[in-house]
Design an enzyme around this catalytic site. Structure first.
Site, short mmCIF file in Angstrom:
data_model
loop_
_atom_site.label_atom_id
_atom_site.label_comp_id
_atom_site.label_asym_id
_atom_site.label_seq_id
_atom_site.Cartn_x
_atom_site.Cartn_y
_atom_site.Cartn_z
NE ARG A 184 13.66 -34.86 47.15
CZ ARG A 184 13.05 -33.68 47.35
NH1 ARG A 184 13.13 -33.09 48.52
NH2 ARG A 184 12.37 -33.11 46.40
CE LYS A 185 20.29 -36.99 44.76
NZ LYS A 185 20.46 -35.70 44.20
N GLY A 186 17.39 -42.19 42.06
CA GLY A 186 16.80 -43.34 41.37
C GLY A 186 16.89 -44.66 42.12
#
Ligand SMILES: *Cc1c(COP(=O)(O)O)cnc(C)c1O
Length: 382
Positions: A184-186
């Site tokens: 769910r991160k960049g």
């Protein structure tokens, strides 16, 4: 999921990442601290201009290793940003320390340096600041404050890959920083993390403890003869696999491309919601840039968030509560008060944010949100 569903988050993984995985399969070394892991660490060290980078299994592990290397122990107090996924407070507890929760700025949700200053006491050993949902905290003030009091400063940059503060990249804003490569991160390898530091000795300590307290098994296999490595620490297995490292080497080259797409989504939301009185949009101070890991709007106090969320989800639009007021989590049994954080945790709403969103989807999110806001205010229902 409905065919026209708009997910809250979505990773951007493609053919190049798959090809990198295939190469690791062919290399015969899928485990950690092999050629891909070393290459990733070299890439990170160069990109962030730090002394060293240690690739690990996740950001929670990086925070744990950071506190161990900094010598944090039972009886110590670690001041942590309150409005966040509570990994920093968990890390304090992993080493037997007490997390002390610092309230945040109402406009940015980042830790308030004055709140931190007010909490420094005889048992305080350091501070973990958080780049809240991708927005860097006030590092000039935090670095000054911690230096003056002889405390350590750790940057939790889990959400902030690509963000900047006064011209410097998030991940290089404190002597120790922790990154997350969770899905769910960049940028992502599914699960993953890294510890970045300006202190070479700290990196050596963290790397050793990330591999059960012995050096790289891959390196030992290259040596001629049979030196038997010895265990000098009760370490953990926090190594990042070379499969994940290879994916991340590709993802690192895509940071700007993916961030550009997130920026366009944020700008589109800001444009479409500019005249909406029932929401406050994210504020980005002029001296820093946002990584847009999430896009949170703050709802007017009269709006019932759960009802709005239900309306969005009924229309196939992902949404969430944003993040947590850490001090309120039962596990810490804290009697502290962080009213700003508690208020943000109560009123913030996360709407879809990722690099795969189309302008049409952004328009549909906003149209559905506006309808929900105006038919579901508490005042309207009364
Ligand atoms: C996601 C997140 C973490 C945890 O990252 P993992 O890689 O899942 O361990 C830590 N801190 C913050 C601020 C986060 O948002």
């Amino acid at each position: 999921m409905r065919v026209d569903a708009i997910p809250l988050v979505r990773p951007s993984l493609g053919e190049r990442e798959l090809a990198a995985v295939a190469q690791v399969f062919a290399s015969g070394w899928p485990a950690g601290q092999g050629p891909s892991g070393k290459a990733l660490e070299a890439d990170l060290t160069r990109r962030y201009g730090v002394a060293d980078a240690v690739a690990v299994s996740n950001c929670g592990a990086a925070l744990h290793l950071a506190l161990l290397a900094l010598g944090v122990t039972e009886g110590d107090e670690v001041i942590v940003a309150d409005y966040t996924f509570p990994a920093p407070a968990h890390a304090a507890r992993y080493v037997g320390a007490t997390p002390v929760f610092a309230d945040v700025r109402p406009d940015t949700g980042t830790v308030d340096p004055q709140a931190v200053a007010a909490l420094i006491g005889p048992r305080t050993v350091g501070v973990i600041a958080v780049d809240t949902l991708g927005l860097p905290a006030d590092y000039d003030e935090l670095n000054d404050l911690t230096r003056r009091h002889g405390l350590f400063l750790v940057e939790d940059a889990a959400c902030a890959i690509g963000a900047t503060y006064r011209g410097r990249p998030a991940g290089a804003l404190a002597p120790v920083a922790c990154l997350s490569f969770h899905g769910r991160k960049g940028i992502t390898s599914g699960e993953g993390g890294a510890l970045l530091t300006t202190d070479p000795a700290l990196a050596v300590d963290a790397r050793l403890r990330s591999s059960f307290g012995i050096g790289s098994i891959f390196d030992q296999a290259q040596v001629v003869g049979l030196p038997i490595p010895e265990f000098t620490e009760i370490g953990y297995n926090y190594k990042l696999s070379d499969i994940a490292a290879a994916i991340l080497q590709v993802q690192l080259t895509r940071i700007e491309e993916l961030l550009e797409r997130r920026r366009a989504v944020a700008a589109h939301y800001a444009h479409l919601l500019a005249d909406e009185d029932l929401v406050t949009l994210p504020h980005v101070p002029d001296d820093r840039s946002h990584a847009w890991q999430s896009y949170l709007v703050t709802l007017h106090p009269d709006v019932d968030r759960a009802t709005v969320a239900t309306a969005l989800r009924t229309h196939g639009i992902g949404c969430g509560h944003g993040t947590w007021a850490s001090h309120r989590q039962p596990v810490y049994a804290s009697s502290q008060h962080c009213p700003v954080s508690a208020d943000l945790a109560r009123r913030n709403l996360a709407i879809p944010m990722h690099a795969e969103l189309t302008p049409d989807q952004v328009e549909r999110v906003v149209a559905t949100l506006r309808t929900a806001l105006h038919t579901r205010t508490r005042a309207g229902a009364a």
